[in-house]
Design a protein around this motif. Structure first.
Motif, PDB file in Angstrom:
ATOM      1  N   ALA A  74      -3.757  39.737 -11.204  1.00 10.51           N
ATOM      2  CA  ALA A  74      -3.300  40.115 -10.357  1.00 10.51           C
ATOM      3  C   ALA A  74      -3.214  41.854  -9.167  1.00 10.51           C
ATOM      4  O   ALA A  74      -4.004  40.982  -8.047  1.00 10.51           O
ATOM      5  CB  ALA A  74      -1.105  40.634 -10.716  1.00 10.51           C
ATOM      6  N   ASN A  75      -4.977  42.059 -10.219  1.00 17.80           N
ATOM      7  CA  ASN A  75      -4.799  43.301 -10.084  1.00 17.80           C
ATOM      8  C   ASN A  75      -5.849  43.595 -10.682  1.00 17.80           C
ATOM      9  O   ASN A  75      -6.116  44.115 -12.119  1.00 17.80           O
ATOM     10  CB  ASN A  75      -4.116  44.709 -10.536  1.00 17.80           C
ATOM     11  CG  ASN A  75      -4.418  45.591  -9.628  1.00 17.80           C
ATOM     12  OD1 ASN A  75      -5.508  45.913  -9.153  1.00 17.80           O
ATOM     13  ND2 ASN A  75      -4.353  47.074  -9.947  1.00 17.80           N
ATOM     14  N   PRO A  76      -7.207  42.775 -10.399  1.00 18.33           N
ATOM     15  CA  PRO A  76      -8.768  43.115 -11.354  1.00 18.33           C
ATOM     16  C   PRO A  76      -8.577  44.609 -11.796  1.00 18.33           C
ATOM     17  O   PRO A  76      -9.653  45.190 -12.158  1.00 18.33           O
ATOM     18  CB  PRO A  76      -9.089  42.731 -10.623  1.00 18.33           C
ATOM     19  CG  PRO A  76      -9.004  41.145  -9.092  1.00 18.33           C
ATOM     20  CD  PRO A  76      -7.522  42.595  -8.890  1.00 18.33           C
ATOM     21  N   ALA A  77      -8.647  45.843 -10.928  1.00 22.27           N
ATOM     22  CA  ALA A  77      -8.279  47.304 -11.370  1.00 22.27           C
ATOM     23  C   ALA A  77      -7.661  47.445 -12.734  1.00 22.27           C
ATOM     24  O   ALA A  77      -7.527  48.467 -12.527  1.00 22.27           O
ATOM     25  CB  ALA A  77      -8.634  48.199 -10.150  1.00 22.27           C
ATOM     26  N   ASP A  78      -6.882  46.946 -12.269  1.00 26.61           N
ATOM     27  CA  ASP A  78      -5.377  47.054 -14.050  1.00 26.61           C
ATOM     28  C   ASP A  78      -5.924  47.459 -14.722  1.00 26.61           C
ATOM     29  O   ASP A  78      -6.780  47.398 -15.533  1.00 26.61           O
ATOM     30  CB  ASP A  78      -5.043  45.982 -13.863  1.00 26.61           C
ATOM     31  CG  ASP A  78      -3.292  46.545 -14.833  1.00 26.61           C
ATOM     32  OD1 ASP A  78      -2.766  47.597 -14.665  1.00 26.61           O
ATOM     33  OD2 ASP A  78      -3.303  46.226 -16.233  1.00 26.61           O
ATOM     34  N   PRO A 130      -6.761  46.093 -20.472  1.00 24.66           N
ATOM     35  CA  PRO A 130      -7.714  46.046 -19.883  1.00 24.66           C
ATOM     36  C   PRO A 130      -7.351  44.589 -21.258  1.00 24.66           C
ATOM     37  O   PRO A 130      -7.730  44.419 -22.319  1.00 24.66           O
ATOM     38  CB  PRO A 130      -8.362  47.086 -20.600  1.00 24.66           C
ATOM     39  CG  PRO A 130      -7.765  47.598 -21.971  1.00 24.66           C
ATOM     40  CD  PRO A 130      -6.172  47.807 -21.407  1.00 24.66           C
ATOM     41  N   GLY A 131      -8.712  43.658 -20.803  1.00 27.01           N
ATOM     42  CA  GLY A 131      -9.223  42.386 -21.046  1.00 27.01           C
ATOM     43  C   GLY A 131      -9.929  42.960 -22.404  1.00 27.01           C
ATOM     44  O   GLY A 131     -10.423  44.043 -23.383  1.00 27.01           O
ATOM     45  N   PHE A 132     -10.263  41.831 -23.778  1.00 27.80           N
ATOM     46  CA  PHE A 132     -11.090  42.033 -24.727  1.00 27.80           C
ATOM     47  C   PHE A 132     -12.536  42.796 -24.469  1.00 27.80           C
ATOM     48  O   PHE A 132     -12.918  43.281 -25.373  1.00 27.80           O
ATOM     49  CB  PHE A 132     -11.332  40.913 -25.866  1.00 27.80           C
ATOM     50  CG  PHE A 132      -9.142  40.643 -25.780  1.00 27.80           C
ATOM     51  CD1 PHE A 132      -9.137  41.565 -26.824  1.00 27.80           C
ATOM     52  CD2 PHE A 132      -8.554  39.233 -26.101  1.00 27.80           C
ATOM     53  CE1 PHE A 132      -7.785  41.279 -27.108  1.00 27.80           C
ATOM     54  CE2 PHE A 132      -7.160  39.311 -25.974  1.00 27.80           C
ATOM     55  CZ  PHE A 132      -6.718  39.923 -27.127  1.00 27.80           C
TER      56      PHE A 132
END
Length: 270
Positions: A38-42, A46-48
């Motif tokens: 939904a928001n890549p800058a969230d 954060p992703g692994f």
């Protein structure tokens, strides 16, 4: 067969122990993927890969300003404070707790004071400690000592006071002095309890440490977490929280092994 009598095998027990952690990781991965889609800058989840990059930066890359590996420098600073505080608290608790549990005069004089101090919220004293002792290491160590010591004292006093009176009487019939009774009868039976109490106080001790470092420090695990929170750097905060938890677990296991090896007769045989 009733479920209360079903005991898992070693392999099944290991699987059941790992299952909740796997479930948490899967839930986090799903939540992170949904938010990042939904928001890549969230920054909240954060992703692994982002977390792995942060771990590499803080643990395996020298800081340009100080030349230190920040995670290890923070760990060294925090553990020095923690071990110092717990060591002082343990020494005080051993002397005062055993005296309070064995000697009626010491119990009458010290029990009300220790009980009163144990009810004081240690974090409420943090501003007082910083004003009285300054912003250096002394105030941080003192907070850990004040927060942990009264609980250790009360626990040891209860353990010493609960020893069978027959043991004391038998030692007295053999002409043992109060000092010898304490050394040969009481101390061997309260030391295992001291280790168990210390294990239970690891969580509060880390709490006091992090709170003190968050307010005034230039290095430490708590200092780093509260430094990066202003940038919402969850990719740094999550690994630091996990690392603090791992340190606490390692210390707990080490104390458990110490108790098992030093006092094998206290282990319950199934």
């Amino acid at each position: 067969m009733r479920l209360i009598n079903v005991r898992p095998s070693r392999r099944t027990g290991l699987f059941l122990a790992c299952l909740p952690f796997i479930a948490l990781l899967v839930a986090y991965a799903i939540g992170s993927a949904v938010r990042l889609e939904a928001n890549p800058a969230d920054k909240l989840l954060p992703g692994f890969q982002t977390i792995a990059d942060a771990v590499n930066t803080y643990a395996f890359t020298q800081d340009r300003r100080t030349g230190d590996y920040l995670l290890w420098a923070d760990t060294q600073a925090s553990l020095t404070r923690l071990v110092s505080g717990l060591g002082i608290a343990t020494a005080i608790a051993l002397v005062v707790g055993v005296a309070q549990g064995v000697l009626p005069l010491a119990r009458a004089a010290l029990a009300p004071l220790v009980g009163f101090i144990s009810m004081v919220p240690p974090l409420a004293l943090l501003p007082v400690l910083f004003i009285a002792l300054g912003l250096g290491e002394t105030a941080k160590i003192a907070l850990i000592v004040i927060g942990v010591t009264p609980i250790l004292i009360r626990d040891l006093a209860l353990q010493a006071g609960a020893l069978p009176r027959e043991q004391i009487i038998k030692a007295e019939t053999l002409s043992a002095s109060s000092w010898l009774i304490t050394l040969r009868v009481v101390l061997p039976q309260v030391l295992p309890r001291l280790i168990d109490s210390l294990r239970l106080q690891l969580g509060p001790a880390f709490l006091f440490l992090i709170a003190a470092e968050a307010i005034s420090a230039d290095a430490g695990l708590g200092y780093r977490i509260f430094l990066v929170r202003r940038y919402m750097s969850m990719d740094v905060i999550f690994p630091y929280v996990a690392w603090i938890t791992l340190l606490a677990v390692v210390m707990d296991v080490a104390l458990s092994q110490l108790r098992r090896r030093a006092f094998p007769w206290t282990e319950i045989r199934q």
